[in-house]
Design an enzyme around this catalytic site. Structure first.
Site, PDB file in Angstrom:
ATOM      1  N   SER A  80      20.787  33.847  -6.189  1.00  0.00           N
ATOM      2  CA  SER A  80      21.058  32.833  -7.277  1.00  0.00           C
ATOM      3  C   SER A  80      22.087  33.335  -8.137  1.00  0.00           C
ATOM      4  CB  SER A  80      19.962  32.378  -8.032  1.00  0.00           C
ATOM      5  OG  SER A  80      19.562  31.641  -6.944  1.00  0.00           O
ATOM      6  N   TYR A 173      15.144  24.650 -13.273  1.00  0.00           N
ATOM      7  CA  TYR A 173      15.835  25.413 -12.405  1.00  0.00           C
ATOM      8  C   TYR A 173      15.509  24.746 -11.003  1.00  0.00           C
ATOM      9  CZ  TYR A 173      18.070  29.341 -10.310  1.00  0.00           C
ATOM     10  OH  TYR A 173      19.499  30.519  -9.682  1.00  0.00           O
ATOM     11  N   SER A 174      16.657  24.595 -10.291  1.00  0.00           N
ATOM     12  CA  SER A 174      16.341  23.491  -9.297  1.00  0.00           C
ATOM     13  C   SER A 174      17.367  23.634  -8.373  1.00  0.00           C
ATOM     14  CB  SER A 174      16.176  21.757  -9.152  1.00  0.00           C
ATOM     15  OG  SER A 174      15.755  21.755  -7.976  1.00  0.00           O
ATOM     16  N   ASN A 175      17.102  24.930  -7.074  1.00  0.00           N
ATOM     17  CA  ASN A 175      17.915  25.566  -6.016  1.00  0.00           C
ATOM     18  C   ASN A 175      18.882  23.978  -5.484  1.00  0.00           C
ATOM     19  OD1 ASN A 175      18.070  28.132  -5.856  1.00  0.00           O
ATOM     20  ND2 ASN A 175      16.024  27.767  -5.342  1.00  0.00           N
ATOM     21  N   GLY A 315      19.767  36.478  -9.077  1.00  0.00           N
ATOM     22  CA  GLY A 315      19.525  36.640  -7.760  1.00  0.00           C
ATOM     23  C   GLY A 315      17.346  36.449  -7.387  1.00  0.00           C
TER      24      GLY A 315
END
Length: 360
Positions: A80, A173-175, A315
């Site tokens: 990330s 948090y959202s990819n 990440g």
């Protein structure tokens, strides 16, 4: 959890005992050894102090069963941290007056979000409410290890789920947000995301060992420790080789600890963004990531035990975890381990190592 220590007391002790301090063991080496003792196959760090002195300690093995040491400053999947690279490109487009932060995404990508009124800022800051697509994928299932995903396929997995809250009303948090950000970059520039990151960020920051893997590129190009994934039966499987396309703009990149230090330092020094856009990036909101962590536009601030804050990201991807922190006075530290933490305590231990690197 980051430790909270009396910095003044620590400074007094060091001043009073210079000979003892000079001969004391490196606390980062100690921390890396503890990470390995607690189950991580390998651990590596690159630490720069405020005078520019750099050290590159390691612990553990590069490959289980060989005894081969972890390569100092080896390449790892940086997960990330990719988001910060993407956010920088979007903010460069803002500086070029090609994107506006508080415009709806639909202005640039009509129909993409099926009518949701989400702004560019909300996408970058995880305040959009879009569901996290990776929570609905079997990422630990080796059956999808080499499956190639298209970005819009990932997006649809997220959009098929109910939104977690109304846009702008909370943080999560959202990819999925960064898949949208990557598609926005490609739409506005008319070029592939990987090329824009390379041209606008990697080359500009002088990063020599960081790259966005090409389609179908499942290996790590440079010297690297192997990454591992624990199976339900307890076996550790070498997961170094995989197709990272399921991460794309949210987590596909590869780099080294020293390059991550250089990237975040260049960013904070104003070498990648004009002052106005860097200020926007540093406007943070509270999160539940870890105590005191706040999220800007693809950038995280964390309190340090010795006072002040460190800026960076982090990440997690099967095989690797990285955490980075840089400060305004030139300190920088990145820590990487070769397996994702399996407990909150293990995750805290990685964060503590960054804190020790910056505060010791």
């Amino acid at each position: 959890m980051l430790k909270f220590v009396a910095a003044a007391l620590a400074a007094t002790v060091l001043a009073a005992q210079p000979a003892a301090a000079a001969s004391a063991p490196d606390p980062v080496r100690r921390d890396l050894a503890r990470l390995v003792a607690d189950g991580f196959p390998g651990a590596l760090a690159v630490v720069r102090d405020e005078r520019g002195h750099v050290r590159k300690p390691t612990a553990g093995v590069a490959r289980i069963g060989t005894g081969r040491p972890v390569p100092a400053d080896g390449q790892v999947r940086i997960g990330s941290n990719t988001k910060t690279f993407v956010a920088v490109v979007v903010l460069q487009l803002v500086a070029e007056h090609r994107v506006r932060l508080d415009d709806p995404v639909e202005r640039y990508l009509p129909g993409l979000l099926h009518g949701r009124k989400v702004t560019v800022r909300q996408i970058l800051q995880h305040t959009s409410g879009l569901a996290n697509y990776t929570e609905h994928m079997p990422l630990n299932d080796l059956a999808i290890r080499y499956r190639h995903f298209q970005p819009r396929e990932l997006l649809e997995i997220g959009l098929a789920q109910p939104d977690t809250f109304a846009p702008g009303t909370s943080w999560a948090y959202s990819n999925t947000n960064y898949i949208v950000a990557g598609l926005l970059v490609e739409k506005v520039t008319g070029r592939p995301l990987a090329g824009e990151i390379t041209r606008r960020v990697i080359r500009k920051a002088g990063l020599r060992h960081t790259y966005f893997p090409a389609d179908g590129e499942t290996w790590i190009r440079g010297r690297h420790p192997q990454g591992y994934l624990r199976q339900e039966d307890g076996e550790l499987v070498d997961i170094t080789d995989l197709d990272p396309s399921w991460g794309w703009a949210a987590g596909q990149m590869i780099g080294t600890p020293s390059d991550l230090n250089a990237f975040f330092s260049a960013l904070l020094d104003g070498k990648l963004l004009p002052a106005a856009q860097l200020a926007e990036m540093r406007r943070t909101v509270a999160t539940d990531m870890w105590p005191g962590a706040r999220y800007g536009l693809g950038l995280i601030s964390s309190p340090l035990s010795c006072g002040g804050v460190a800026w960076g990201h982090g990440g997690d991807i099967p095989g690797y975890e990285t955490r980075t922190g840089v400060t305004g006075d030139g300190r920088a530290a990145t820590v990487a381990v070769t397996m994702m933490p399996e407990t909150e305590q293990a995750a805290d231990a990685v964060l503590d190592t960054v804190d020790d690197a910056l505060c010791s």
